[in-house]
Enzyme design. Structure first.
Site, PDB file in Angstrom:
ATOM      1  CG  LEU A  44     -25.464  64.040  35.488  1.00  0.00           C
ATOM      2  CD1 LEU A  44     -26.680  63.314  34.913  1.00  0.00           C
ATOM      3  CD2 LEU A  44     -24.531  63.043  36.171  1.00  0.00           C
ATOM      4  NE  ARG A  55     -23.596  74.370  44.261  1.00  0.00           N
ATOM      5  CZ  ARG A  55     -23.131  73.162  43.909  1.00  0.00           C
ATOM      6  NH1 ARG A  55     -23.540  72.076  44.550  1.00  0.00           N
ATOM      7  NH2 ARG A  55     -22.259  73.028  42.928  1.00  0.00           N
ATOM      8  CE1 TYR A  98     -28.877  69.628  53.079  1.00  0.00           C
ATOM      9  CE2 TYR A  98     -27.560  70.529  51.291  1.00  0.00           C
ATOM     10  CZ  TYR A  98     -28.008  69.439  52.028  1.00  0.00           C
ATOM     11  OH  TYR A  98     -27.579  68.170  51.704  1.00  0.00           O
ATOM     12  N   PRO A 147     -18.441  71.472  45.513  1.00  0.00           N
ATOM     13  CG  PRO A 147     -20.040  72.725  46.642  1.00  0.00           C
ATOM     14  CD  PRO A 147     -19.251  72.698  45.383  1.00  0.00           C
ATOM     15  CB  ALA A 207     -21.881  71.814  53.070  1.00  0.00           C
TER      16      ALA A 207
END
Length: 364
Positions: A301, A230, A182, A23, A59
């Site tokens: 990465l 997640r 979050y 995402p 999101a």
């Protein structure tokens, strides 16, 4: 056959390969109403055409105050779901799994999008008051209001309603966003949740009750869908979430009905010090997979096809999620498959592109 381009089971769904799209917030709902537009359609469907196994939206906020910025995507009403439905259909038509991330930004909401400013958007410019597990601000952002216990108890149903709306719109997988500082992460971390009620450490709690209730509610609402979570596996700050806590978070979510875990890190505390390097988060996926037997993504990465392949061959993860690599090249999977010579029947390639896979024969 390359492991990266072998199919994998995600809950009730078979995904054609293990090269997935993470995402990525686009901050591009220009009417500030959470509605996707042309950008979202082109952005998301390009990855499916480019060979991704799973394409996840940015999101999508479960309520207006859950948006990171005023231009964030939403899934709090039926009109947004109706606008997302054609995008999900096109992702599926290109052979990829259509997934949506369900989110609430909590104290990190009501901020400027990256190219418009920094920090919290003032109320007079369209911002809004934020909420969290407590009243501590994230860095220099506006301080949130601590949610009352009954307000916390109402959150799982909002996630569940959003999940049902998304699946009815054609998404096959939903991800509960409990990472990157979050709202759900704010409840999980000791650095941001000092509550002494059941939503914190009261009554023997481990700060996991909200995560548990959200996953349970989403699972009950969409039993036919794949359910991902997640998590930030480290806060990168002393006293924050660590590997042992993450294993406990995963076990709680498995018991509540989660099928798969997306292991990222950070985002909760500005004091974090993250040692960035290729694959820097892979050990989180490896440790969780070893300790729990859960199906996991590795993220962070991972850009080189050979690196992605080695993560899977070594048993560190069951799939890889990429972000910037897809942004640079929406056909990343096609190039990776050609480099790895991964699919005997070339099923990842659109039929219009199959000539690009073949090496021209010299003529005499």
């Amino acid at each position: 056959m390359s492991v990266l381009f072998s199919p994998v089971q995600l809950g009730p769904i078979e995904v054609r390969n293990r090269a997935w799209v993470s995402p990525m917030c686009q901050y591009s709902c220009e009417e500030q109403d959470g509605m996707p537009g042309d950008w979202h359609r082109e952005h998301l469907t390009s990855f499916a055409r480019g060979g991704a196994g799973l394409v996840m939206t940015e999101a999508a906020a479960i309520e207006p105050i859950g948006r990171i910025s005023p231009q964030d995507l939403g899934i709090w009403d039926d009109a947004q779901a109706e606008a997302l439905a054609p995008i999900a259909a096109r992702i599926r038509a290109h052979g990829a799994v259509a997934a949506v991330q369900l989110a609430h930004a909590g104290r990190k909401a009501s901020t400027y999008r990256e190219w418009s400013g920094r920090g919290s958007v003032p109320l007079e410019q369209g911002g809004w008051p934020t909420v969290s597990a407590g009243s501590d601000a994230f860095g220099s952002y506006a301080a949130p209001r601590a949610l009352a216990a009954d307000e916390v108890a109402a959150l799982p149903e909002r996630f569940a309603v959003a999940a049902r709306r998304a699946v009815d719109a054609g998404f096959e997988a939903v991800e509960v966003h409990a990472a990157h500082g979050y709202l759900l992460h704010q409840f999980l971390s000791p650095l941001s949740n000092a509550r002494d009620d059941e939503w914190g450490v009261g009554e023997g709690g481990l700060r996991t009750l909200l995560l548990q209730r959200v996953v349970e509610a989403v699972r009950a609402a969409v039993p036919e869908a794949a359910l991902m979570v997640r998590l930030s596996a480290s806060d990168w700050v002393d006293g924050g979430i660590d590997s042992a806590m993450t294993v406990e978070h995963v076990r709680v979510a498995i018991a509540a009905g989660a099928d798969w875990f997306d292991l990222s890190s950070g985002g909760l505390d500005p004091r974090q010090e993250i040692p960035l390097e290729p694959g820097y988060q892979v050990p989180f996926a490896r440790d969780v997979r070893a300790a729990t037997g859960a199906k996991v993504n590795a993220v962070g990465l991972i850009e080189d096809p050979a690196h992605a392949e080695s993560v899977l061959v070594d048993g560190d993860a069951d799939a890889v999620m990429l972000a910037r690599a897809w942004m640079r090249n929406p056909h990343w999977a096609l190039g990776a498959e050609a480099e790895l010579d991964g699919v005997a029947d070339a099923s990842v390639w659109p039929p219009q592109y199959t000539r690009a896979r073949r090496v021209p024969q010299r003529t005499h």
